[in-house]
Design a protein around this motif. Sequence first.
Motif, PDB file in Angstrom:
ATOM      1  N   UNK A  19     -15.270   5.932  -4.007  1.00  0.00           N
ATOM      2  CA  UNK A  19     -13.947   6.231  -4.240  1.00  0.00           C
ATOM      3  C   UNK A  19     -13.247   5.051  -4.748  1.00  0.00           C
ATOM      4  N   UNK A  20     -12.331   5.521  -5.860  1.00  0.00           N
ATOM      5  CA  UNK A  20     -11.393   4.529  -6.507  1.00  0.00           C
ATOM      6  C   UNK A  20      -9.887   5.476  -6.163  1.00  0.00           C
ATOM      7  N   UNK A  21      -9.069   4.211  -6.105  1.00  0.00           N
ATOM      8  CA  UNK A  21      -7.477   4.859  -5.830  1.00  0.00           C
ATOM      9  C   UNK A  21      -6.754   3.975  -6.812  1.00  0.00           C
ATOM     10  N   UNK A  22      -5.812   4.328  -7.325  1.00  0.00           N
ATOM     11  CA  UNK A  22      -4.660   3.477  -7.818  1.00  0.00           C
ATOM     12  C   UNK A  22      -3.665   3.378  -6.896  1.00  0.00           C
ATOM     13  N   UNK A  23      -3.245   2.222  -6.740  1.00  0.00           N
ATOM     14  CA  UNK A  23      -2.140   2.216  -5.635  1.00  0.00           C
ATOM     15  C   UNK A  23      -0.857   1.598  -6.114  1.00  0.00           C
ATOM     16  N   UNK A  24       0.342   2.337  -6.116  1.00  0.00           N
ATOM     17  CA  UNK A  24       1.585   1.772  -6.677  1.00  0.00           C
ATOM     18  C   UNK A  24       2.806   1.913  -5.500  1.00  0.00           C
ATOM     19  N   UNK A  25       3.611   0.979  -5.815  1.00  0.00           N
ATOM     20  CA  UNK A  25       4.702   1.084  -4.619  1.00  0.00           C
ATOM     21  C   UNK A  25       6.040   1.166  -5.477  1.00  0.00           C
ATOM     22  N   UNK A  26       6.868   2.070  -4.962  1.00  0.00           N
ATOM     23  CA  UNK A  26       8.096   2.176  -5.733  1.00  0.00           C
ATOM     24  C   UNK A  26       8.996   0.784  -5.881  1.00  0.00           C
ATOM     25  N   UNK A  27       9.313   0.384  -6.961  1.00  0.00           N
ATOM     26  CA  UNK A  27       9.931  -0.643  -7.605  1.00  0.00           C
ATOM     27  C   UNK A  27       9.141  -1.802  -7.756  1.00  0.00           C
ATOM     28  N   UNK A  28       7.881  -1.722  -7.572  1.00  0.00           N
ATOM     29  CA  UNK A  28       6.756  -2.635  -7.951  1.00  0.00           C
ATOM     30  C   UNK A  28       6.301  -2.776  -9.346  1.00  0.00           C
TER      31      UNK A  28
END
Length: 82
Positions: free
Chosen positions: A27-36
């Motif tokens: 599996x692959x996941x794109x990880x994003x954080x608010x404000x990053x």
Amino acid sequence: MTQNGGAAAPQSGVDAYPVPTNTDTDAHFTVKGDGAGTAFCVHIERIRSKEDDYTPPGVAGALGPVTYRGYRLDVEGEGGEC
């Protein structure tokens, strides 16, 4: 709440978006954080590991009738979306 990397890291609002081609073992996941300003691609591979199988004890200390399959995870991260 998720935090990694000190005060500059997002304090909350970290989301992982799965890639449509994911399978049970890869599996692959794109990880994003608010404000990053940067997204990261996290690759998770589930590897079957018979040595980590677990069979709980049954009646009178004999092996039970069910064995739970063991797995290990290999995780890699890199900058950018998947």
